[in-house]
Write an enzyme that holds these catalytic residues in place. Structure first.
Site, mmCIF file in Angstrom:
data_model
loop_
_atom_site.group_PDB
_atom_site.id
_atom_site.type_symbol
_atom_site.label_atom_id
_atom_site.label_comp_id
_atom_site.label_asym_id
_atom_site.label_seq_id
_atom_site.Cartn_x
_atom_site.Cartn_y
_atom_site.Cartn_z
ATOM 1 N N ASP A 43 -4.388 10.710 11.870
ATOM 2 C CA ASP A 43 -4.331 9.283 12.237
ATOM 3 C C ASP A 43 -3.565 8.679 13.234
ATOM 4 O O ASP A 43 -2.261 9.408 13.470
ATOM 5 C CB ASP A 43 -3.709 8.705 10.592
ATOM 6 C CG ASP A 43 -3.843 7.296 10.507
ATOM 7 O OD1 ASP A 43 -5.216 6.804 11.040
ATOM 8 O OD2 ASP A 43 -3.400 6.607 9.762
ATOM 9 N N HIS A 97 -0.392 -3.737 9.892
ATOM 10 C CA HIS A 97 0.582 -2.461 9.397
ATOM 11 C C HIS A 97 1.754 -2.842 8.641
ATOM 12 O O HIS A 97 2.504 -3.860 8.860
ATOM 13 C CB HIS A 97 0.729 -1.460 10.564
ATOM 14 C CG HIS A 97 -0.382 -0.890 10.898
ATOM 15 N ND1 HIS A 97 -0.860 -0.909 12.223
ATOM 16 C CD2 HIS A 97 -1.455 0.157 10.313
ATOM 17 C CE1 HIS A 97 -2.045 -0.033 12.159
ATOM 18 N NE2 HIS A 97 -2.212 0.436 11.156
ATOM 19 N N SER A 127 -2.749 -2.019 2.927
ATOM 20 C CA SER A 127 -1.599 -2.401 2.011
ATOM 21 C C SER A 127 -1.337 -3.854 2.017
ATOM 22 O O SER A 127 -0.812 -4.352 0.716
ATOM 23 C CB SER A 127 -0.148 -1.682 2.374
ATOM 24 O OG SER A 127 -0.358 -0.430 2.312
ATOM 25 N N HIS A 171 -7.431 -1.028 8.769
ATOM 26 C CA HIS A 171 -6.398 -0.444 8.571
ATOM 27 C C HIS A 171 -5.251 -1.398 7.941
ATOM 28 O O HIS A 171 -5.743 -2.607 7.770
ATOM 29 C CB HIS A 171 -5.865 0.131 10.312
ATOM 30 C CG HIS A 171 -6.281 1.247 10.778
ATOM 31 N ND1 HIS A 171 -5.684 2.310 11.146
ATOM 32 C CD2 HIS A 171 -7.699 1.501 10.658
ATOM 33 C CE1 HIS A 171 -6.366 3.077 11.396
ATOM 34 N NE2 HIS A 171 -7.636 2.757 11.416
ATOM 35 N N GLY A 172 -3.983 -1.039 7.823
ATOM 36 C CA GLY A 172 -2.979 -2.037 7.260
ATOM 37 C C GLY A 172 -3.710 -2.461 5.846
ATOM 38 O O GLY A 172 -3.418 -3.824 5.500
ATOM 39 N N ASN A 176 -8.130 2.438 4.740
ATOM 40 C CA ASN A 176 -6.678 3.267 5.194
ATOM 41 C C ASN A 176 -5.408 2.582 4.478
ATOM 42 O O ASN A 176 -5.108 1.276 4.715
ATOM 43 C CB ASN A 176 -6.437 3.158 6.610
ATOM 44 C CG ASN A 176 -7.343 4.010 7.679
ATOM 45 O OD1 ASN A 176 -8.273 4.429 7.214
ATOM 46 N ND2 ASN A 176 -6.776 4.349 8.810
HETATM 47 O O1 G3H Z 1 -3.713 4.022 9.359
HETATM 48 C C1 G3H Z 1 -3.132 4.019 8.373
HETATM 49 C C2 G3H Z 1 -3.217 2.748 7.681
HETATM 50 O O2 G3H Z 1 -3.447 1.772 9.012
HETATM 51 C C3 G3H Z 1 -1.997 2.239 6.634
HETATM 52 O O3 G3H Z 1 -1.517 0.825 6.835
HETATM 53 O O4 G3H Z 1 0.648 1.193 5.765
HETATM 54 O O5 G3H Z 1 -0.278 -1.081 6.231
HETATM 55 O O6 G3H Z 1 -1.270 0.385 4.668
HETATM 56 P P1 G3H Z 1 -0.578 0.415 5.833
HETATM 57 ZN ZN ZN Z 2 -3.553 2.353 10.893
#
Ligand code: G3H
Ligand code: ZN
Length: 287
Positions: free
Chosen positions: A80, A174, A205, A202-203, A224
């Protein structure tokens, strides 16, 4: 079972594949246990940052391969956010089934050229490539708050580079510790219509359960997530140490942390692959 190519994990997953980052062996075990409990495929991710923390890629990659072989559901292994071509080469040698080349910090032409060259090289080795265009914010360029991917540019980037999946900026960023991101679902639908390859969020979370469900319905194929699961894992450690402050055996706090993370992995994979909206009012991260 043996490692499964990333494109096969994507096609074997009913709606969207969960792609979860691991730094520690216990987190790797949590992802595999969670996927087994959910009975769904999963993508294990090791980032360039995690490699920097560990000092090298090979030991965790070897552990991942061995643990994945003992797992009954299909699992892919993904590098990643790699910015260094050398690390991508190393990942291919280590048996990774896909890599993300992150050239988002580069000017358009340079990003296109480098991504195209690396993609051609990876394809010769049977490895799937995810990439990202534009200011996808450092590790925050395109995923910085406010940044959005333009559908026309995205289609051009995919056509000019030959990548297999595209990371897009649609409202998450992120390392959000609150699940408050407002994702632009119309933009996700427009990107889905414009781009021929799987889209990657991505991001994730920062997205609450309702948003995750909606974003998958709108066309996202790979989700992700790292920070949310780190929060769960660390919360498990914190709670165990608070309960038994005198403990010296790492198993006494890593076991409950691993278990808490496995529960969330199973829950998230099920959520991502449940077609009907799931109602959840929780926006706060677990303690
Ligand atoms: O590539 C990894 C993800 O984009 C993780 O993002 O830590 O904000 O969930 P996050
Ligand atoms: Zn990411």
């Amino acid at each position: 079972m043996p490692l499964v190519p990333t494109h096969e994990v994507l096609t074997a997953t009913p709606l969207a594949a969960g792609a979860f980052n691991v730094v520690l062996l216990e987190q790797l075990e949590a992802v595999l246990t969670g996927a087994t409990r959910a009975g769904l495929p999963v993508i294990v991710q090791i980032s360039e940052n995690a490699t920097a923390y560990r000092g090298s890629l090979a030991p965790l990659a070897a552990a991942a391969r061995t643990a994945i072989e003992a797992t009954a559901v299909p699992v892919a292994l993904h590098l990643d956010h790699a910015t260094r071509p050398r690390l991508i080469e190393e990942a291919v040698v280590c048996g990774f089934t896909s890599v993300m080349y992150d050239g988002a910090h580069l000017p358009w032409e340079e990003n296109v050229t480098r991504t195209r060259e690396l993609t051609a090289w990876c394809h010769r080795h049977g490895v799937f490539v995810e990439a990202e265009l534009g200011e996808v914010g450092g590790k925050d360029g395109a995923h910085a708050p406010g940044v959005r991917t333009d559908p026309e540019q995205a289609a051009r980037f995919v056509a000019e580079t030959g990548v297999d999946a595209l990371a897009v900026a649609v409202g998450t960023s992120h390392q959000m510790t609150e699940r408050t991101a407002a994702v632009d679902l119309d933009l996700v639908r427009a990107l889905r219509a414009a781009v021929s390859v799987p889209l990657v969020l991505h991001g994730s979370s920062g997205a609450d359960d309702t948003t995750l469900t909606a974003v998958v319905q709108a066309g996202m194929s790979k989700v992700n997530m790292s920070t949310f699961l780190n929060t769960v894992f660390t919360g498990g450690v914190r709670e165990a140490l608070a309960t038994a402050p005198g403990t010296v055996d790492p198993r006494s706090y890593l076991r409950p942390a691993r278990e808490a993370m496995a529960d969330q992995v199973a829950r998230l994979l099920t959520l991502l692959n449940t077609p009907e909206p799931v109602v959840s009012s929780a926006t706060a991260m677990p303690a």
